[in-house]
Design a protein around this motif. Structure first.
Motif, PDB file in Angstrom:
ATOM      1  N   LEU A  89     -16.846   7.185  19.182  1.00  0.00           N
ATOM      2  CA  LEU A  89     -18.324   7.775  19.182  1.00  0.00           C
ATOM      3  C   LEU A  89     -19.371   6.733  18.917  1.00  0.00           C
ATOM      4  O   LEU A  89     -20.432   6.812  19.606  1.00  0.00           O
ATOM      5  N   GLU A  90     -18.851   5.451  18.235  1.00  0.00           N
ATOM      6  CA  GLU A  90     -19.684   4.427  18.454  1.00  0.00           C
ATOM      7  C   GLU A  90     -19.018   2.995  18.694  1.00  0.00           C
ATOM      8  O   GLU A  90     -17.856   3.136  18.736  1.00  0.00           O
ATOM      9  N   GLY A  91     -19.701   2.067  19.354  1.00  0.00           N
ATOM     10  CA  GLY A  91     -19.202   0.914  19.587  1.00  0.00           C
ATOM     11  C   GLY A  91     -19.402  -0.139  18.657  1.00  0.00           C
ATOM     12  O   GLY A  91     -20.107  -0.061  17.292  1.00  0.00           O
ATOM     13  N   SER A  92     -18.849  -1.277  18.695  1.00  0.00           N
ATOM     14  CA  SER A  92     -19.002  -2.373  17.636  1.00  0.00           C
ATOM     15  C   SER A  92     -20.231  -2.982  17.217  1.00  0.00           C
ATOM     16  O   SER A  92     -20.575  -3.196  15.938  1.00  0.00           O
ATOM     17  N   ILE A  93     -20.983  -2.836  18.161  1.00  0.00           N
ATOM     18  CA  ILE A  93     -22.371  -3.548  18.051  1.00  0.00           C
ATOM     19  C   ILE A  93     -22.969  -2.514  17.130  1.00  0.00           C
ATOM     20  O   ILE A  93     -23.787  -2.972  16.248  1.00  0.00           O
ATOM     21  N   CYS A  94     -23.276  -1.310  17.471  1.00  0.00           N
ATOM     22  CA  CYS A  94     -24.014  -0.315  16.741  1.00  0.00           C
ATOM     23  C   CYS A  94     -23.395  -0.279  15.316  1.00  0.00           C
ATOM     24  O   CYS A  94     -24.012  -0.216  14.380  1.00  0.00           O
ATOM     25  N   ILE A  95     -21.931  -0.269  15.084  1.00  0.00           N
ATOM     26  CA  ILE A  95     -21.599  -0.332  13.613  1.00  0.00           C
ATOM     27  C   ILE A  95     -21.835  -1.409  12.983  1.00  0.00           C
ATOM     28  O   ILE A  95     -22.397  -1.164  11.806  1.00  0.00           O
ATOM     29  N   ILE A 184     -23.551 -15.334  17.431  1.00  0.00           N
ATOM     30  CA  ILE A 184     -23.420 -14.276  16.833  1.00  0.00           C
ATOM     31  C   ILE A 184     -23.062 -12.946  17.548  1.00  0.00           C
ATOM     32  O   ILE A 184     -22.614 -12.158  17.707  1.00  0.00           O
ATOM     33  N   THR A 185     -24.261 -13.115  18.782  1.00  0.00           N
ATOM     34  CA  THR A 185     -24.036 -12.157  19.678  1.00  0.00           C
ATOM     35  C   THR A 185     -22.858 -12.223  20.596  1.00  0.00           C
ATOM     36  O   THR A 185     -22.135 -10.994  20.732  1.00  0.00           O
ATOM     37  N   THR A 186     -22.141 -13.186  20.868  1.00  0.00           N
ATOM     38  CA  THR A 186     -20.979 -12.956  21.488  1.00  0.00           C
ATOM     39  C   THR A 186     -19.901 -12.403  20.219  1.00  0.00           C
ATOM     40  O   THR A 186     -18.960 -11.553  20.966  1.00  0.00           O
ATOM     41  N   LEU A 187     -19.864 -12.854  19.074  1.00  0.00           N
ATOM     42  CA  LEU A 187     -18.901 -12.387  18.292  1.00  0.00           C
ATOM     43  C   LEU A 187     -18.881 -10.804  18.057  1.00  0.00           C
ATOM     44  O   LEU A 187     -17.976 -10.248  17.758  1.00  0.00           O
ATOM     45  N   ILE A 188     -19.849 -10.224  18.212  1.00  0.00           N
ATOM     46  CA  ILE A 188     -20.216  -8.731  18.069  1.00  0.00           C
ATOM     47  C   ILE A 188     -20.069  -7.968  19.129  1.00  0.00           C
ATOM     48  O   ILE A 188     -20.143  -6.740  19.321  1.00  0.00           O
ATOM     49  N   GLY A 189     -19.893  -8.759  20.592  1.00  0.00           N
ATOM     50  CA  GLY A 189     -19.606  -8.063  21.677  1.00  0.00           C
ATOM     51  C   GLY A 189     -20.471  -7.911  22.660  1.00  0.00           C
ATOM     52  O   GLY A 189     -20.427  -7.214  23.695  1.00  0.00           O
ATOM     53  N   ILE A 190     -21.528  -8.770  22.402  1.00  0.00           N
ATOM     54  CA  ILE A 190     -22.508  -8.714  23.473  1.00  0.00           C
ATOM     55  C   ILE A 190     -22.337  -9.663  24.662  1.00  0.00           C
ATOM     56  O   ILE A 190     -21.672 -10.763  24.462  1.00  0.00           O
ATOM     57  N   PRO A 191     -22.299  -9.133  25.864  1.00  0.00           N
ATOM     58  CA  PRO A 191     -21.896 -10.010  27.132  1.00  0.00           C
ATOM     59  C   PRO A 191     -22.773 -11.398  27.329  1.00  0.00           C
ATOM     60  O   PRO A 191     -23.921 -11.507  26.605  1.00  0.00           O
ATOM     61  N   LYS A 213     -19.381  -8.206  32.017  1.00  0.00           N
ATOM     62  CA  LYS A 213     -19.285  -6.762  31.966  1.00  0.00           C
ATOM     63  C   LYS A 213     -20.083  -5.986  32.957  1.00  0.00           C
ATOM     64  O   LYS A 213     -20.480  -4.653  32.807  1.00  0.00           O
ATOM     65  N   GLY A 214     -20.499  -6.719  34.034  1.00  0.00           N
ATOM     66  CA  GLY A 214     -21.189  -5.923  35.271  1.00  0.00           C
ATOM     67  C   GLY A 214     -22.745  -5.799  34.795  1.00  0.00           C
ATOM     68  O   GLY A 214     -23.548  -5.244  35.703  1.00  0.00           O
ATOM     69  N   LEU A 246     -22.565  -2.321  27.019  1.00  0.00           N
ATOM     70  CA  LEU A 246     -23.404  -2.373  25.748  1.00  0.00           C
ATOM     71  C   LEU A 246     -23.288  -0.916  25.079  1.00  0.00           C
ATOM     72  O   LEU A 246     -23.113   0.021  25.919  1.00  0.00           O
ATOM     73  N   ASP A 247     -23.441  -1.034  23.800  1.00  0.00           N
ATOM     74  CA  ASP A 247     -23.436   0.350  23.044  1.00  0.00           C
ATOM     75  C   ASP A 247     -24.600   1.212  23.557  1.00  0.00           C
ATOM     76  O   ASP A 247     -25.551   0.438  23.862  1.00  0.00           O
ATOM     77  N   LYS A 248     -24.356   2.305  23.605  1.00  0.00           N
ATOM     78  CA  LYS A 248     -25.386   3.126  24.463  1.00  0.00           C
ATOM     79  C   LYS A 248     -26.947   3.041  23.662  1.00  0.00           C
ATOM     80  O   LYS A 248     -27.849   3.216  24.209  1.00  0.00           O
ATOM     81  N   HIS A 249     -26.771   2.955  22.340  1.00  0.00           N
ATOM     82  CA  HIS A 249     -28.051   2.886  21.701  1.00  0.00           C
ATOM     83  C   HIS A 249     -28.776   1.491  21.787  1.00  0.00           C
ATOM     84  O   HIS A 249     -29.866   1.466  21.395  1.00  0.00           O
ATOM     85  N   VAL A 250     -28.122   0.665  22.019  1.00  0.00           N
ATOM     86  CA  VAL A 250     -28.800  -0.666  22.223  1.00  0.00           C
ATOM     87  C   VAL A 250     -28.787  -1.173  23.788  1.00  0.00           C
ATOM     88  O   VAL A 250     -28.822  -2.392  23.849  1.00  0.00           O
ATOM     89  N   LYS A 251     -28.673  -0.207  24.596  1.00  0.00           N
ATOM     90  CA  LYS A 251     -28.576  -0.531  26.257  1.00  0.00           C
ATOM     91  C   LYS A 251     -29.914  -1.130  26.712  1.00  0.00           C
ATOM     92  O   LYS A 251     -31.243  -0.832  26.335  1.00  0.00           O
ATOM     93  N   LEU A 252     -29.880  -2.429  27.404  1.00  0.00           N
ATOM     94  CA  LEU A 252     -31.033  -3.078  27.831  1.00  0.00           C
ATOM     95  C   LEU A 252     -31.704  -2.076  28.747  1.00  0.00           C
ATOM     96  O   LEU A 252     -31.405  -1.387  29.485  1.00  0.00           O
TER      97      LEU A 252
END
Length: 323
Positions: A89-95, A184-191, A213-214, A246-252
């Motif tokens: 339901l949620e990805g690691s970034i949003c959580i 920090i960004t790479t550690l939480i899963g941001i490309p 991640k495309g 990216l998690d859909k709620h923080v999508k570029l």
């Protein structure tokens, strides 16, 4: 496990309440009730979850301390967030971005339940707290809009000439993993960035950035002062960015967060032979989270900037040493 025991019942109902509201707010049929990226869900729902947990705890522990109210209220929060992660339901970034707020407001809810249980004996308090996010959701959607833009700027000193630094800004080839610092960004899963290519060397040219991640987006050049300044507007099509990147709620380029424009600027350093490279980004924030989303936005974009500036510094100084 005895689910009818007040302690276990408080955890179970808190988790079920959170999941239920999470699902309801994303259903198309209930679009007018609220959104996930809202004060109602981000702040009021964890308040209610913490309230539920301590409401049942005081039935067996009426003298619970304030410290216990604060920490025990986190139990259903952790289980709820873990459940949303496991069920996708949620990805690691949003959580990770939501966790501090969820813990804080769950603690407030827990303390409210603890204190109210000592002052009030009337029935219906739990029901009022549970439905409050659903009552506030439509009000927030229709009457509260706190959209804002802000600028994030970072800089780095580079032992190289403006000409050498400039040569590293437009086209950035084959970025290796070990060229970027741990962030920090790479550690939480941001490309992480992979490369950038220019279509030309003037105003109106397009710089295409490719990330892991495309993720692909464009930067349209709006200022091109050789050896001094390169400014651009972001041209991001959220439909082109893969859903899993990216998690859909923080999508570029999505509905809540997006960079609008950016700028590299090279200025002289006070030390001879060195230069200062500045990188700034103007960010649009369409959430209603105020200082909380501003904190995360500045943290993430500053982290991006630091990684990119470090990359350009290392490449510029490496070329300088070899020349």
């Amino acid at each position: 496990m005895n689910l009818s025991h007040p302690r276990n019942l408080g955890i179970l109902l808190g988790v079920l309440y959170g999941i239920s509201i999470r699902l309801v707010m994303e259903l198309e049929q209930f679009k007018g009730i609220g959104e996930l990226v809202s004060i109602s869900f981000m702040f009021l729902v964890p308040f209610a979850i913490g309230f539920i947990r301590i409401y049942f705890e005081v039935k067996i522990n009426p003298n619970i301390t304030v410290g216990r109210m604060i920490t025990v209220s986190w139990q259903p929060i952790f289980i709820f967030l873990l459940t949303t992660f496991v069920t996708l339901l949620e990805g690691s970034i949003c959580i990770l971005m939501a966790l501090p707020a969820f813990m804080f407001f769950a603690s407030l809810g827990g303390m409210a339940a603890g204190f109210l249980s000592r002052m009030l004996r009337t029935k219906g308090t739990l029901t009022c707290v549970a439905i409050f996010p659903l009552l506030m959701g439509p009000i927030e959607l229709n009457f509260l809009e706190l959209s804002k833009t802000y600028q994030v700027e970072n800089q780095i000193e580079i032992n190289s000439t403006p000409e050498m630094i400039w040569s590293q800004l437009g086209n950035v080839e084959n970025i290796e993993k070990d060229e970027l610092p741990i962030s920090i960004t790479t550690l939480i899963g941001i490309p992480s960035p992979i490369s950038a290519q220019m279509s030309g060397l003037s105003i109106g040219s397009v710089r295409t950035s490719r990330w892991e991640k495309g993720v692909v987006f464009k930067e349209v050049i709006t200022e091109w002062s050789i050896g001094k300044r390169m400014a651009y507007d972001f041209d991001i099509d959220p439909d082109v960015i893969p859903d899993g990147s990216l998690d859909k709620h923080v999508k570029l380029g999505g509905a809540y967060f997006s960079p609008l424009s950016g700028k590299y600027e090279i200025v002289p350093s006070k030390e001879s032979g060195k230069s200062i490279l500045k990188l700034s980004t103007i960010v649009r924030d369409d959430t209603n989270f105020g200082i909380y989303s501003r904190f995360w936005g500045e943290l993430i974009f500053s982290d991006f900037h630091d990684s990119l500036l470090a990359l350009i510094k290392n490449r510029s100084e490496s070329f300088t040493d070899n020349s």
